[in-house]
Design a protein around this motif. Sequence first.
Motif, PDB file in Angstrom:
ATOM      1  N   TYR A   1       0.941  -1.238  -0.086  1.00 57.80           N
ATOM      2  CA  TYR A   1       0.105   0.027   0.034  1.00 57.80           C
ATOM      3  C   TYR A   1       0.762   1.187  -0.011  1.00 57.80           C
ATOM      4  O   TYR A   1       0.457   2.201  -0.621  1.00 57.80           O
ATOM      5  N   SER A   2       2.047   0.977   0.566  1.00 58.02           N
ATOM      6  CA  SER A   2       2.844   2.282   0.673  1.00 58.02           C
ATOM      7  C   SER A   2       3.600   2.356  -0.802  1.00 58.02           C
ATOM      8  O   SER A   2       4.111   3.763  -0.834  1.00 58.02           O
ATOM      9  N   GLY A   3       3.777   1.605  -1.308  1.00 60.94           N
ATOM     10  CA  GLY A   3       4.176   1.715  -3.090  1.00 60.94           C
ATOM     11  C   GLY A   3       5.672   0.933  -2.903  1.00 60.94           C
ATOM     12  O   GLY A   3       6.095   0.831  -3.832  1.00 60.94           O
ATOM     13  N   VAL A   4       5.995   0.693  -1.819  1.00 58.39           N
ATOM     14  CA  VAL A   4       7.543  -0.189  -1.892  1.00 58.39           C
ATOM     15  C   VAL A   4       7.232  -1.774  -1.911  1.00 58.39           C
ATOM     16  O   VAL A   4       6.091  -2.195  -1.640  1.00 58.39           O
ATOM     17  N   LYS A   5       8.167  -2.340  -2.588  1.00 56.09           N
ATOM     18  CA  LYS A   5       7.949  -3.800  -2.808  1.00 56.09           C
ATOM     19  C   LYS A   5       8.232  -4.459  -1.478  1.00 56.09           C
ATOM     20  O   LYS A   5       8.732  -4.046  -0.517  1.00 56.09           O
ATOM     21  N   VAL A   6       7.571  -5.660  -1.528  1.00 57.17           N
ATOM     22  CA  VAL A   6       7.612  -6.561  -0.178  1.00 57.17           C
ATOM     23  C   VAL A   6       8.985  -7.019  -0.080  1.00 57.17           C
ATOM     24  O   VAL A   6       9.671  -7.299  -0.951  1.00 57.17           O
ATOM     25  N   LYS A   7       9.661  -7.082   1.257  1.00 56.98           N
ATOM     26  CA  LYS A   7      10.863  -7.565   1.442  1.00 56.98           C
ATOM     27  C   LYS A   7      11.025  -8.162   2.724  1.00 56.98           C
ATOM     28  O   LYS A   7      10.478  -7.891   3.786  1.00 56.98           O
ATOM     29  N   ARG A   8      11.629  -9.568   2.602  1.00 60.31           N
ATOM     30  CA  ARG A   8      12.085  -9.937   4.011  1.00 60.31           C
ATOM     31  C   ARG A   8      13.437  -9.873   4.142  1.00 60.31           C
ATOM     32  O   ARG A   8      14.427 -10.291   3.478  1.00 60.31           O
ATOM     33  N   ASP A   9      13.827  -9.036   5.164  1.00 56.62           N
ATOM     34  CA  ASP A   9      15.164  -8.641   5.511  1.00 56.62           C
ATOM     35  C   ASP A   9      15.482  -8.526   7.088  1.00 56.62           C
ATOM     36  O   ASP A   9      14.653  -8.825   7.831  1.00 56.62           O
ATOM     37  N   LEU A  10      16.620  -7.644   7.317  1.00 63.49           N
ATOM     38  CA  LEU A  10      16.676  -7.201   8.860  1.00 63.49           C
ATOM     39  C   LEU A  10      15.375  -6.587   9.005  1.00 63.49           C
ATOM     40  O   LEU A  10      14.882  -6.514  10.114  1.00 63.49           O
ATOM     41  N   TYR A  11      15.156  -5.561   8.111  1.00 65.03           N
ATOM     42  CA  TYR A  11      13.924  -4.677   8.270  1.00 65.03           C
ATOM     43  C   TYR A  11      12.841  -5.269   7.049  1.00 65.03           C
ATOM     44  O   TYR A  11      13.147  -5.044   6.077  1.00 65.03           O
ATOM     45  N   SER A  12      11.753  -6.055   7.581  1.00 68.33           N
ATOM     46  CA  SER A  12      10.838  -6.613   6.641  1.00 68.33           C
ATOM     47  C   SER A  12       9.795  -5.859   6.531  1.00 68.33           C
ATOM     48  O   SER A  12       9.484  -4.927   7.724  1.00 68.33           O
ATOM     49  N   THR A  13       9.189  -5.902   5.565  1.00 69.40           N
ATOM     50  CA  THR A  13       7.659  -5.014   5.227  1.00 69.40           C
ATOM     51  C   THR A  13       6.514  -6.016   5.928  1.00 69.40           C
ATOM     52  O   THR A  13       6.864  -7.272   5.931  1.00 69.40           O
ATOM     53  N   ILE A  14       5.767  -5.339   6.803  1.00 70.15           N
ATOM     54  CA  ILE A  14       4.572  -5.912   7.402  1.00 70.15           C
ATOM     55  C   ILE A  14       3.293  -5.067   7.010  1.00 70.15           C
ATOM     56  O   ILE A  14       3.445  -3.964   6.607  1.00 70.15           O
ATOM     57  N   ALA A  15       2.151  -5.723   7.424  1.00 68.72           N
ATOM     58  CA  ALA A  15       0.886  -5.183   7.131  1.00 68.72           C
ATOM     59  C   ALA A  15       0.295  -5.005   8.563  1.00 68.72           C
ATOM     60  O   ALA A  15       0.513  -5.931   9.611  1.00 68.72           O
ATOM     61  N   ALA A  16      -0.595  -3.795   8.814  1.00 70.65           N
ATOM     62  CA  ALA A  16      -1.120  -3.565   9.886  1.00 70.65           C
ATOM     63  C   ALA A  16      -2.439  -2.804   9.708  1.00 70.65           C
ATOM     64  O   ALA A  16      -2.506  -2.309   8.828  1.00 70.65           O
ATOM     65  N   ASP A  17      -2.892  -2.680  10.744  1.00 72.66           N
ATOM     66  CA  ASP A  17      -4.199  -1.634  11.008  1.00 72.66           C
ATOM     67  C   ASP A  17      -3.684  -0.385  11.008  1.00 72.66           C
ATOM     68  O   ASP A  17      -3.088   0.222  12.198  1.00 72.66           O
ATOM     69  N   LEU A  18      -3.772   0.630   9.872  1.00 78.71           N
ATOM     70  CA  LEU A  18      -3.035   1.875   9.867  1.00 78.71           C
ATOM     71  C   LEU A  18      -3.509   2.996  10.734  1.00 78.71           C
ATOM     72  O   LEU A  18      -2.755   3.672  11.254  1.00 78.71           O
ATOM     73  N   SER A  19      -4.736   2.635  11.392  1.00 77.74           N
ATOM     74  CA  SER A  19      -5.144   3.492  12.569  1.00 77.74           C
ATOM     75  C   SER A  19      -4.248   3.542  13.757  1.00 77.74           C
ATOM     76  O   SER A  19      -4.668   4.261  14.614  1.00 77.74           O
ATOM     77  N   VAL A  20      -3.771   2.256  13.765  1.00 74.37           N
ATOM     78  CA  VAL A  20      -2.934   1.933  15.107  1.00 74.37           C
ATOM     79  C   VAL A  20      -1.580   1.959  14.859  1.00 74.37           C
ATOM     80  O   VAL A  20      -0.997   2.762  15.777  1.00 74.37           O
ATOM     81  N   TYR A  21      -1.060   1.355  13.710  1.00 72.69           N
ATOM     82  CA  TYR A  21       0.164   1.735  13.447  1.00 72.69           C
ATOM     83  C   TYR A  21       0.411   2.026  12.033  1.00 72.69           C
ATOM     84  O   TYR A  21       0.227   1.458  10.919  1.00 72.69           O
ATOM     85  N   PRO A  22       0.532   3.486  11.881  1.00 71.59           N
ATOM     86  CA  PRO A  22       0.617   4.166  10.397  1.00 71.59           C
ATOM     87  C   PRO A  22       1.881   3.502   9.582  1.00 71.59           C
ATOM     88  O   PRO A  22       2.906   3.083  10.246  1.00 71.59           O
ATOM     89  N   ILE A  23       1.666   4.027   8.348  1.00 70.85           N
ATOM     90  CA  ILE A  23       2.875   3.369   7.431  1.00 70.85           C
ATOM     91  C   ILE A  23       4.094   3.879   7.867  1.00 70.85           C
ATOM     92  O   ILE A  23       4.289   5.204   8.496  1.00 70.85           O
ATOM     93  N   GLY A  24       5.123   3.168   7.839  1.00 66.24           N
ATOM     94  CA  GLY A  24       6.471   3.771   8.481  1.00 66.24           C
ATOM     95  C   GLY A  24       6.789   3.348   9.957  1.00 66.24           C
ATOM     96  O   GLY A  24       7.999   3.480  10.197  1.00 66.24           O
ATOM     97  N   THR A  25       5.839   2.868  10.462  1.00 66.02           N
ATOM     98  CA  THR A  25       5.959   2.476  12.238  1.00 66.02           C
ATOM     99  C   THR A  25       7.035   1.201  12.164  1.00 66.02           C
ATOM    100  O   THR A  25       6.921   0.429  11.061  1.00 66.02           O
TER     101      THR A  25
END
Length: 236
Positions: free
Chosen positions: A130-154
Motif C-alpha cells: 500500500y505504501s508503494g514499496v516492494k515486499v521485502k524479507r530482510d533485517l527490516y521486513s515489510t509488514i501489514a497492520a491496521d493503519l489507524s493503530v500503526y501508521p505506514i513507516g512504523t
Amino acid sequence: MMLVKTWTKRFCMTVLFLAALGTTFQCISGVKAETMKNWWLDYSNSYQEHQQQYEKHATKTISLVFKQLNKASTLSTQISSQPVIAETPKLEDAINWNQYEKHTVVATGYTAGYESTGKSPEHPGYGITYSGVKVKRDLYSTIAADLSVYPIGTILFIPGYGYGVVADKGSAIQGNDLDLYYETVEDVFNEWGKKELDVFLVQMGNGTLTEDELHKLNNNETMQVFRQQYLSTKEE
C-alpha cells in the motif's frame, strides 16, 4: 758439590723439625699419630661421600628442571595460535528491548502470492504494498497492520522475526493484528504460522515509506552483523 750438600742438610733439618713438632703436639694433646691418620682418613672419606651425594642431587635437580622445561614447551605447543572469535549474540539478546513500549499482538505470516493477496505474479500490483514499496524479507521486513493503530513507516521489533516496518494494510487486519511478510508459503508454515506475542514499538510512523528509506534501514552499518546472520540463515 757444595750446593748439593747444603740442600741435603736443609732437607734433613726440615724433616727433623717436623718430626719434633709432631712429637711435641702428641705429648701436649695426647693424640697419637695413628689417631691423626685415622681422623684424616675419616675426613677424606666423609668429604668424598658428601661430594658424591651433592653431585647426585645436582644431577637429579638438573634433570627435573629439564623435564619441567620440556613439559612447559609441550604445553605451549598445544595452545592454538588462531584468534578466538566471539559469537555474535542474537538480535533479541543484543538490545535492551524493555526501553521500548510493549504491545501484545496477533501476528500471522503471509506472502505476496494469490493465497494471501489474491494476486498472481502477472498482476501489475503483485508484490507492491500500500505504501508503494516492494515486499521485502530482510533485517527490516515489510509488514501489514491496521493503519489507524500503526501508521505506514512504523517500526516494530518482533521477537523471532526481526524488525518489521509497516508498509501495507489489509481489510481483515483490525486493531493489534499484524501480517508478517515471508517469501514462500513454506516459510510461513515452517518459520511462523500464527502467534500471539509481545512486540516492541521502536518508532511510530508518519504515514509514508519509500524504497530509499527501507534501503537505508537495511544497510545501516551498525546493524550489518545482525543482517548477515539473517542472510546466512536465509541462504541455508
